[in-house]
Structures are given as structure tokens and as C-alpha cells.
Design a protein around this motif. Structure first.
Motif, PDB file in Angstrom:
ATOM      1  N   HIS A   1       0.995  -1.202  -0.064  1.00  0.00           N
ATOM      2  CA  HIS A   1      -0.040  -0.142  -0.018  1.00  0.00           C
ATOM      3  C   HIS A   1       0.857   1.139  -0.161  1.00  0.00           C
ATOM      4  O   HIS A   1       1.902   1.256   0.592  1.00  0.00           O
ATOM      5  CB  HIS A   1      -1.035   0.098   1.190  1.00  0.00           C
ATOM      6  CG  HIS A   1      -0.567   0.447   2.665  1.00  0.00           C
ATOM      7  ND1 HIS A   1      -0.242  -0.051   3.353  1.00  0.00           N
ATOM      8  CD2 HIS A   1      -0.154   1.891   2.982  1.00  0.00           C
ATOM      9  CE1 HIS A   1       0.121   0.462   4.648  1.00  0.00           C
ATOM     10  NE2 HIS A   1       0.076   1.784   4.170  1.00  0.00           N
TER      11      HIS A   1
ATOM     12  N   ARG B   1      -0.498  12.523   0.088  1.00  0.00           N
ATOM     13  CA  ARG B   1      -1.297  13.492   1.023  1.00  0.00           C
ATOM     14  C   ARG B   1      -1.312  14.928  -0.076  1.00  0.00           C
ATOM     15  O   ARG B   1      -0.587  15.010  -0.772  1.00  0.00           O
ATOM     16  CB  ARG B   1      -0.129  14.175   2.129  1.00  0.00           C
ATOM     17  CG  ARG B   1       0.071  12.953   3.039  1.00  0.00           C
ATOM     18  CD  ARG B   1       1.268  13.439   3.936  1.00  0.00           C
ATOM     19  NE  ARG B   1       1.727  12.318   4.798  1.00  0.00           N
ATOM     20  CZ  ARG B   1       2.780  12.289   5.785  1.00  0.00           C
ATOM     21  NH1 ARG B   1       3.479  13.602   5.643  1.00  0.00           N
ATOM     22  NH2 ARG B   1       3.008  11.486   6.595  1.00  0.00           N
TER      23      ARG B   1
ATOM     24  N   SER C   1      -4.597  11.091   2.229  1.00  0.00           N
ATOM     25  CA  SER C   1      -5.020  12.167   3.226  1.00  0.00           C
ATOM     26  C   SER C   1      -5.122  13.644   2.594  1.00  0.00           C
ATOM     27  O   SER C   1      -4.224  13.974   1.725  1.00  0.00           O
ATOM     28  CB  SER C   1      -4.179  12.301   4.448  1.00  0.00           C
ATOM     29  OG  SER C   1      -3.809  11.014   4.882  1.00  0.00           O
TER      30      SER C   1
ATOM     31  N   ASN D   1       4.568   9.084   0.020  1.00  0.00           N
ATOM     32  CA  ASN D   1       5.033   9.300   1.591  1.00  0.00           C
ATOM     33  C   ASN D   1       5.915   7.788   1.744  1.00  0.00           C
ATOM     34  O   ASN D   1       6.942   7.896   2.337  1.00  0.00           O
ATOM     35  CB  ASN D   1       4.072   9.688   2.529  1.00  0.00           C
ATOM     36  CG  ASN D   1       4.877   9.669   3.885  1.00  0.00           C
ATOM     37  OD1 ASN D   1       4.933   8.494   4.622  1.00  0.00           O
ATOM     38  ND2 ASN D   1       5.241  10.749   4.215  1.00  0.00           N
ATOM     39  N   HIS D   2       4.963   6.765   1.689  1.00  0.00           N
ATOM     40  CA  HIS D   2       5.719   5.394   1.912  1.00  0.00           C
ATOM     41  C   HIS D   2       5.004   4.391   1.012  1.00  0.00           C
ATOM     42  O   HIS D   2       3.754   4.538   0.666  1.00  0.00           O
ATOM     43  CB  HIS D   2       5.781   4.919   3.624  1.00  0.00           C
ATOM     44  CG  HIS D   2       4.354   5.064   4.005  1.00  0.00           C
ATOM     45  ND1 HIS D   2       3.836   6.170   4.588  1.00  0.00           N
ATOM     46  CD2 HIS D   2       3.318   4.125   4.022  1.00  0.00           C
ATOM     47  CE1 HIS D   2       2.536   5.805   5.050  1.00  0.00           C
ATOM     48  NE2 HIS D   2       2.257   4.571   4.739  1.00  0.00           N
TER      49      HIS D   2
ATOM     50  N   PHE E   1       9.072   7.676   5.306  1.00  0.00           N
ATOM     51  CA  PHE E   1       9.553   6.713   6.156  1.00  0.00           C
ATOM     52  C   PHE E   1       9.049   5.365   5.787  1.00  0.00           C
ATOM     53  O   PHE E   1       8.741   5.153   4.640  1.00  0.00           O
ATOM     54  CB  PHE E   1       8.802   6.736   7.552  1.00  0.00           C
ATOM     55  CG  PHE E   1       7.456   6.956   7.709  1.00  0.00           C
ATOM     56  CD1 PHE E   1       6.496   5.898   7.574  1.00  0.00           C
ATOM     57  CD2 PHE E   1       6.929   8.236   7.589  1.00  0.00           C
ATOM     58  CE1 PHE E   1       4.929   6.042   7.745  1.00  0.00           C
ATOM     59  CE2 PHE E   1       5.447   8.400   7.747  1.00  0.00           C
ATOM     60  CZ  PHE E   1       4.473   7.361   7.787  1.00  0.00           C
TER      61      PHE E   1
ATOM     62  N   GLU F   1       7.444   1.464   6.180  1.00  0.00           N
ATOM     63  CA  GLU F   1       6.325   0.730   6.962  1.00  0.00           C
ATOM     64  C   GLU F   1       5.812  -0.504   6.543  1.00  0.00           C
ATOM     65  O   GLU F   1       6.370  -0.829   5.436  1.00  0.00           O
ATOM     66  CB  GLU F   1       5.079   1.662   6.941  1.00  0.00           C
ATOM     67  CG  GLU F   1       3.877   1.347   7.662  1.00  0.00           C
ATOM     68  CD  GLU F   1       2.461   1.597   7.286  1.00  0.00           C
ATOM     69  OE1 GLU F   1       2.382   2.448   5.952  1.00  0.00           O
ATOM     70  OE2 GLU F   1       1.643   1.365   7.905  1.00  0.00           O
TER      71      GLU F   1
ATOM     72  N   ALA G   1      -3.050   4.805  12.091  1.00  0.00           N
ATOM     73  CA  ALA G   1      -2.559   5.610  11.078  1.00  0.00           C
ATOM     74  C   ALA G   1      -1.987   6.741  11.571  1.00  0.00           C
ATOM     75  O   ALA G   1      -0.920   7.226  11.099  1.00  0.00           O
ATOM     76  CB  ALA G   1      -3.840   5.922  10.146  1.00  0.00           C
TER      77      ALA G   1
HETATM   78  C1  OOG Z   1      -0.364   8.034   6.123  1.00  0.00           C
HETATM   79  C2  OOG Z   1      -0.415   7.512   7.427  1.00  0.00           C
HETATM   80  C3  OOG Z   1      -1.185   6.056   7.475  1.00  0.00           C
HETATM   81  C4  OOG Z   1      -1.152   3.629   7.433  1.00  0.00           C
HETATM   82  O1  OOG Z   1      -0.659   2.776   6.825  1.00  0.00           O
HETATM   83  O2  OOG Z   1      -1.987   3.640   8.242  1.00  0.00           O
HETATM   84  C5  OOG Z   1      -0.919   5.011   6.720  1.00  0.00           C
HETATM   85  C6  OOG Z   1       0.716   9.099   5.712  1.00  0.00           C
HETATM   86  O3  OOG Z   1       1.693   8.837   6.459  1.00  0.00           O
HETATM   87  O4  OOG Z   1       0.388   9.868   4.880  1.00  0.00           O
HETATM   88  O5  OOG Z   1      -0.118   5.084   5.833  1.00  0.00           O
END
Ligand code: OOG
Ligand code: NI
Length: 408
Positions: free
Chosen positions: A62, A66, A125, A220-221, A290, A292, A359
């Protein structure tokens, strides 16, 4: 003639973003390598993978993006519909324990066969600039003018997306260009950033600066999926990568693992260019992106979700888990807490969405400072219906989708 179907475009889009992001953020490759190794070891030890094949899970990603306004979100919705990715759910991260001034949705395939072909999803977002707890009227006005004055997507790209969405695909000779143009819209920009403006926004919220302090958007990630997140956390730590202290979401349990568990690590500073107040362009760095990882479990019904929320409200959810959830799939199914295909406890329905509290925790993991929300209640109109009206797309209710999947 549509020789390249929507799902194939989606797979190419995910692969293209992955390639671009890997070139931009080398630590991503480490994460993908460790994730693949964890999945292979898990699959070798447990032949029955109930929550997805090794191929699907290892290929699954995923992304997170933003944007600054409802108009930009509407363009994202139009663009993603060409990839068969539709908005699902409404997440209000302003309500989290550590609030973030955004409201979000997730774009993803909604039909089970489409998810099976390629499950790519993007958590998206939108800056909540109308929230006076974060933005003064003066700052809101300047944010909205700045955002209205930029162009995230070439109008030609959005026009093509409309045609492709309506046709369900595109001719082969158009596919590569369309996907490449869509991918590059999410590249990290080399455009100099107005230092004073960025810093002014960062004083309110680092996320606000990342969104409205620059003239483009970026991935972003990009998050791989693992079958054993505790093992992943251990393996990354062993490689000297500092992960967030706690895995977000439900604890590790011996019974059926539900919903979504996530962990992240802070990205290194990335080179960016800045324009100083005197007009000079200088090199600098920002740390906004970052890494994730996620582990997906079984989708909960609204009843199951209320049990989850009750367990998570306790100081130590793992200590009280057994008071809220039974230990077997058969009991989970019989008590209507989780979704199973045709009600068969051996065939769980995988959770395909996100969790607002997690999140917010993930957002925070890369921030030096939290946003400070001013006093007072929410005076904005933000809601699922508001967002759907603004973007001109139906926003699916995740529970409707799980009901349909479970009963089909
Ligand atoms: C989104 C943060 C939320 C998740 O996996 O819950 C998210 C962001 O950093 O823009 O990606
Ligand atoms: Ni994420």
C-alpha cells in the motif's frame, strides 16, 4: 479496443511506483528483502496460508499520499479510478490521541476478483485547512491560495484517466505512457522549497508543511505486507534499523489474528533544495518519508469492531484480549464477530482497510513534534458524505463490502 485492462494498469502503476520509490529511498529495498524472507520462512513453516497466497502477500503493497484540498483529492479520485481503485472509508485523524490535521480515505479495488488480481491500495489524506484548532483564518487563507495555485496533475493525465475509467482499460500503445505519467506525478520534486513558508507551516504541523509547503505531492511510503510482523520487527532491529517502539493495532494473540498490525521506521534525511528569504537556492534536507510494514488479519463485523475498540481502550490490550474475543475461528464465526466466506470458519475474509488510531501513530513515527490542536470543538463539515460530495465519487462503506464478500 482495450487490450490493457484496468487491473493490468493497476499492477503496472504499483510496480512503477515501487521502482521509483526504491530508487529514491534505498532503505525500501532492505525492507522488501527482509519482508520477503520473513514471508518465505513463515510459508515454509505453515503450509496452510489462510489469509492470502505467498505470491499475493509478497507482491502486495500500500502507498500513502497527501494532498492539500478537496479539489486535489477529486483529481486523485479521477486518476485512481483508471486503475480500478475506488475510495473506501473515511478516516478522521484529527480525533486521534495525537491528532493530525488531515481527513483521509483509502483508494483500492472493491471486488474480490479485482483484489485477487492486484490488491494495490493508497491511503490518501487531505489537509484539514478549515479546522480552526490548527489554522488561523489568516494562515488558512494563505494555505488555500497556495494550494489552489499549484498543479499536481497535468490536466491531460486526468482527461486520459476519465477515458480509461469509462472504457475499462486502454489500447496497449497508450498504457506505458499513461502509467509512466501517473507514476511521475508522485516523484519527489527537485523544485526549490520556500524555506520561510515551509517553516511557518512546520511550526503548526510537520504534516501541514509536507502537504502545503511544497508545489507537488509525493509517495510518502510504500508498504510491503508480511505474514509475521513480530519476526519482521526483530529482523529489522537486528539490522540496526530503529523501529517504532510498539507495533500499532491489535496485539499478537494466540487465537485468530484480526484487522491490521503495522510498524514503521523513520526514514533518513533526504536531500531537498530550498529558496531562502533572500532568494538564494541552497541544498538542505528533510525527513518526511518513512518505511512501514503491515500484517493483515481477519475483517471484523461492526460487533467485532466494538469488541476490538473495548480491548484497545485498556492499558494492556493483550492482557484482556480473551475477555473480548474467543480463541477459535469457529467461535468467532458463530458469535458474529468476524467475516468468513459463506460463514465457513476455515475461510476468513481478509481485512483490506486501515485503522485510524494506527494511522495517526504511523504519521507520528516520522515527526519530531506533534501538531498542537487549539481548544474548542470541531466546527468543520468534514465527513464521509462531505468528502464524497466534494470528489464526486461514491465512497464505499467497508462493512458493505465485507458483507458482500462474506455472503458471495
Ligand atoms: C499516512 C499514514 C497512515 C497507514 O498505513 O495507516 C498509513 C501518511 O503518512 O500519509 O499509511
Ligand atoms: Ni501506511
Amino acid at each position: 479496443m482495450c487490450s490493457v485492462e484496468t487491473w493490468q494498469l493497476r499492477a503496472q502503476f504499483a510496480a512503477g511506483l515501487s521502482q521509483m520509490y526504491g530508487a529514491e529511498v534505498p532503505a525500501y529495498h532492505t525492507l522488501v528483502d527482509v519482508s520477503s524472507a520473513v514471508n518465505a520462512a513463515y510459508a515454509a513453516a505453515s503450509p496452510a496460508l489462510r489469509l492470502g497466497s505467498l505470491e499475493r502477500v509478497t507482491a502486495e503493497r500500500h502507498g500513502a499520499i497527501r494532498v492539500g484540498s478537496a479539489a486535489e483529492l477529486a483529481q486523485v479520485a479521477d486518476l485512481f479510478s483508471a486503475f480500478g481503485m475506488h475510495p473506501v472509508g473515511f478516516y478522521d485523524l484529527r480525533e486521534a490521541a495525537s491528532p493530525v490535521p488531515v481527513v483521509s480515505t483509502a483508494f483500492r479495488p472493491v471486488d474480490p476478483d479485482e483484489l485477487a488480481r492486484n490488491p494495490f491500495r493508497v491511503f490518501t489524506s487531505m489537509l484539514a485547512s478549515a479546522d480552526i484548532r490548527f489554522f488561523t483564518a489568516d494562515l488558512r487563507g494563505r494555505v488555500e491560495r497556495f494550494v489552489a495555485g499549484r498543479q499536481l496533475f497535468d490536466p491531460g493525465l486526468i482527461a486520459s484517466a476519465h477515458l480509461i475509467a469509462a472504457a475499462g482499460g486502454c489500447p496497449a500503445d497508450e498504457a506505458a505512457d499513461f502509467v509512466a505519467a501517473a507514476v511521475s506525478a508522485f516523484a519527489l520534486s527537485r523544485e526549490p522549497i520556500d524555506r520561510a513558508w515551509y517553516d511557518e507551516l512546520a511550526a503548526v504541523s510537520a504534516v501541514a508543511a509536507d502537504i502545503a509547503g511544497v508545489t507537488s505531492t509525493h509517495i510518502n511510503h510504500l508498504t510491503p505486507r508480511v505474514l509475521d510482523i513480530d519476526e519482521l520487527q526483530r529482523a529489522m532491529t537486528e539490522r540496526g534499523i530503529t523501529m517504532i517502539d510498539h507495533i500499532q493495532g491489535p496485539p499478537r494473540v494466540s487465537g485468530p489474528q484480526v484487522l491490521l498490525r503495522q510498524t514503521s521506521f523513520r526514514a533518513l534525511a533526504e536531500p531537498r533544495r530550498f529558496r531562502t528569504p533572500s532568494g538564494e537556492v541552497v541544498d538542505g534536507t528533510l525527513r518526511v518519508r518513512f518505511g512501514e510494514v503491515e500484517q493483515r488479519g481477519i475483517a471484523l463485523t461492526p460487533l467485532g469492531r466494538s469488541h476490538y475498540d473495548a480491548a484497545m481502550a485498556c492499558a494492556d490490550p493483550s492482557a484482556v484480549w480473551g475477555e473480548h474475543f474467543p480463541a477459535t475461528d469457529a467461535e468467532m464465526a458463530a458469535s458474529g464477530l468476524a467475516y468468513y466466506h459463506g460463514g465457513d470458519p476455515s475461510r476468513p475474509v481478509v481485512y483490506e482497510d486501515f485503522l485510524p488510531a494506527s494511522a495517526a501513530g504511523i504519521f507520528r513515527s516520522n515527526l519530531d513534534t506533534d501538531a498542537v490542536a487549539g481548544a474548542g470543538g470541531d466546527t468543520t463539515d468534514y465527513s464521509l458524505d462531505w468528502m464524497a460530495g466534494q470528489i464526486g465519487h461514491h465512497i464505499h462503506d467497508p462493512y458493505d463490502l465485507y458483507e458482500k464478500v462474506a455472503s458471495s
